[in-house]
Design a protein around this motif. Structure first.
Motif, PDB file in Angstrom:
ATOM      1  N   VAL A  55      59.745 -22.774  37.396  1.00 46.78           N
ATOM      2  CA  VAL A  55      59.121 -23.221  36.147  1.00 46.78           C
ATOM      3  C   VAL A  55      60.122 -24.013  35.313  1.00 46.78           C
ATOM      4  O   VAL A  55      59.784 -25.055  34.739  1.00 46.78           O
ATOM      5  CB  VAL A  55      58.578 -22.010  35.356  1.00 46.78           C
ATOM      6  CG1 VAL A  55      58.013 -22.465  34.004  1.00 46.78           C
ATOM      7  CG2 VAL A  55      57.502 -21.296  36.161  1.00 46.78           C
TER       8      VAL A  55
ATOM      9  N   GLU B  60      53.047 -17.233  25.593  1.00 43.23           N
ATOM     10  CA  GLU B  60      53.047 -18.608  26.071  1.00 43.23           C
ATOM     11  C   GLU B  60      54.379 -19.290  25.815  1.00 43.23           C
ATOM     12  O   GLU B  60      55.147 -18.890  24.929  1.00 43.23           O
ATOM     13  CB  GLU B  60      51.912 -19.410  25.417  1.00 43.23           C
ATOM     14  CG  GLU B  60      52.034 -19.557  23.918  1.00 43.23           C
ATOM     15  CD  GLU B  60      50.869 -20.346  23.327  1.00 43.23           C
ATOM     16  OE1 GLU B  60      49.795 -20.386  23.957  1.00 43.23           O
ATOM     17  OE2 GLU B  60      51.039 -20.921  22.229  1.00 43.23           O
TER      18      GLU B  60
ATOM     19  N   GLY C 229      49.277 -24.598  33.999  1.00 50.15           N
ATOM     20  CA  GLY C 229      49.334 -24.708  32.552  1.00 50.15           C
ATOM     21  C   GLY C 229      48.343 -25.717  32.013  1.00 50.15           C
ATOM     22  O   GLY C 229      47.470 -26.213  32.727  1.00 50.15           O
TER      23      GLY C 229
ATOM     24  N   LEU D 154      51.689 -25.717  37.953  1.00 48.80           N
ATOM     25  CA  LEU D 154      52.145 -24.542  37.214  1.00 48.80           C
ATOM     26  C   LEU D 154      50.982 -23.690  36.724  1.00 48.80           C
ATOM     27  O   LEU D 154      51.176 -22.528  36.360  1.00 48.80           O
ATOM     28  CB  LEU D 154      52.990 -24.968  35.997  1.00 48.80           C
ATOM     29  CG  LEU D 154      54.355 -25.595  36.276  1.00 48.80           C
ATOM     30  CD1 LEU D 154      54.991 -26.041  34.969  1.00 48.80           C
ATOM     31  CD2 LEU D 154      55.264 -24.612  36.998  1.00 48.80           C
TER      32      LEU D 154
ATOM     33  N   THR E 145      52.517 -17.536  35.243  1.00 51.34           N
ATOM     34  CA  THR E 145      53.791 -17.503  35.952  1.00 51.34           C
ATOM     35  C   THR E 145      53.874 -16.301  36.857  1.00 51.34           C
ATOM     36  O   THR E 145      54.817 -16.160  37.594  1.00 51.34           O
ATOM     37  CB  THR E 145      54.964 -17.480  34.968  1.00 51.34           C
ATOM     38  OG1 THR E 145      54.854 -16.292  34.153  1.00 51.34           O
ATOM     39  CG2 THR E 145      54.943 -18.699  34.099  1.00 51.34           C
TER      40      THR E 145
ATOM     41  N   LEU F  18      52.208 -23.187  28.806  1.00 52.85           N
ATOM     42  CA  LEU F  18      52.176 -22.327  29.984  1.00 52.85           C
ATOM     43  C   LEU F  18      52.108 -20.882  29.512  1.00 52.85           C
ATOM     44  O   LEU F  18      52.970 -20.412  28.779  1.00 52.85           O
ATOM     45  CB  LEU F  18      53.416 -22.525  30.857  1.00 52.85           C
ATOM     46  CG  LEU F  18      53.467 -21.704  32.140  1.00 52.85           C
ATOM     47  CD1 LEU F  18      52.352 -22.135  33.085  1.00 52.85           C
ATOM     48  CD2 LEU F  18      54.824 -21.861  32.817  1.00 52.85           C
TER      49      LEU F  18
END
Length: 392
Positions: A294, A328, A369, A367, A392, A387
């Motif tokens: 990330v 986030e 996001g 990702l 994650t 994100l």
């Protein structure tokens, strides 16, 4: 699946308990013909009822976890009441107290289970005294059984705690192994990408640069000569290909994240700033806890956005903001440049400058996001990546 080495021990204990109860019930049934007819019928009914209640024990696992303890107490209480009636009718049913001891110690809270064992022992002694008369053997037998059951129950609890601790430790070790394997794969991928970037730089990029210089020299030597338009077209094509190759090299080159994402963004801002022309402010937290992939993606996104700022925006001030809080993490790159119409660029009418936004959008999608691009002609541009932790 449990990975505990003690699982066969627990399985063996459970099977042994089932076999013991089944054998003692058979003993009770065998003794029924020796009783009076009414007592034999009552004993048969109570023995069957005891077996049926005992066979419902798997239903406890169906109960929600928060109510499973109360369900176990209700089940063992029902089984104990049936046993009390059975032992009053059939004296041999007193032997069933021994497996009941283990069930009480297993299902009931620690001290409640011990009290229940004492109560069952007292019932067994009273019932045997009613059938056989009071004697030392009638008292000593149940007491010894209760003492042995309590000791074995405590040992079982200790084994169960050790099994849980070993299971938790093994789970943690396996998770650590998986993280290490993922890190090794990531490092291997980064190393391979670095090797490819070096090879492309030393071969294709250098070759295109040499071709461009040779064509430029040929153009200067004969500015009006035959084929000059083809030479210029070839030089332009070589320049465009060189630019694309350098972009690929930048994408392949592993970013330096030894000091964390915040430090890498600070270096990026310093490298992109142009004294007297473009000021870049960077605001990042002192430390941020994100997986390495990330962090790498965030740095690539910031690099792509800043490349657009320098190449297309004509901005005098840009800002890189990274913040993490709650659930986030947000990365925002904003500038005060000429701006653009996001709908036009999104439709593919923006030419080469839309490639950077498409690359950013692809990375954000990978990702999991959210990407927000806010811009308008003459009002600057703001690229925001959000994100959430669950992604994650």
């Amino acid at each position: 699946m449990s990975h505990s080495a003690l699982t066969p021990v627990f399985v063996g204990l459970r099977v042994g308990l089932h076999v013991l109860i089944a054998g003692l019930l058979v003993l009770v049934l065998v003794r029924l013909p020796a009783l009076a007819p009414q007592a034999a019928v009552a004993g048969l009914v109570l023995a069957v009822l005891f077996a049926l209640v005992y066979l419902t024990s798997p239903l406890i696992r169906v109960v929600p976890p928060q109510s499973r303890g109360r369900a176990g107490i209700v089940w063992i209480s029902a089984l104990g009441l049936v046993w009390v009636g059975l032992v009053i009718v059939v004296p041999e049913a007193a032997y069933l107290a021994f497996p009941l001891f283990f069930l009480c110690l297993h299902l009931l809270p620690r001290w409640v289970g011990s009290v229940a064992v004492v109560a069952l022992t007292a019932v067994a002694i009273v019932a045997l005294s009613l059938h056989q008369g009071f004697s030392a053997g009638v008292v000593i037998g149940p007491l010894i059984g209760a003492g042995v059951a309590i000791l074995l129950g405590l040992g079982y609890r200790a084994l169960a705690r050790e099994a849980v601790e070993r299971e938790a430790l093994l789970t943690e070790l396996m998770a650590t192994r998986d993280r290490l394997a993922a890190t090794e794969r990531e490092q291997g991928a980064l190393a391979e990408r670095g090797r490819l970037a070096r090879d492309i730089h030393d071969t294709v990029a250098q070759g295109l640069s040499s071709i461009q210089m040779l064509l430029h020299a040929a153009e200067r030597a004969a500015p009006d000569g035959p084929g000059i338009e083809q030479i210029r077209l070839a030089r332009t094509t070589a320049a465009d290909s060189l630019a694309e190759t350098r972009h690929i090299i930048r994408e392949l080159t592993p970013p330096s994240l030894d000091g964390g994402l915040g430090e890498a963004l600070q270096r990026l801002g310093a490298a992109q700033a142009v004294p007297g022309s473009l000021r870049v402010d960077v605001e990042t937290p002192a430390a941020i806890d994100l997986p390495m992939d990330v962090q790498t993606a965030f740095l690539r996104i910031a690099q792509g956005a800043m490349a657009n700022v320098r190449t297309h925006s004509g901005a005098t001030h840009a800002r890189i903001l990274l913040r993490s809080g709650g659930d986030e993490t947000v990365l925002r790159i904003a500038d005060d440049g000429v701006g653009f119409d996001p709908a036009t660029v999104g439709a593919g009418a923006g030419g080469n400058d839309s490639f950077g936004l498409r690359a950013i959008a692809e990375r954000v999608a990978q990702l999991g996001g959210d990407l927000s691009v806010e811009s308008a002609p003459g009002q600057g541009t703001s690229v925001t990546v959000t994100l959430r932790k669950d992604a994650t």
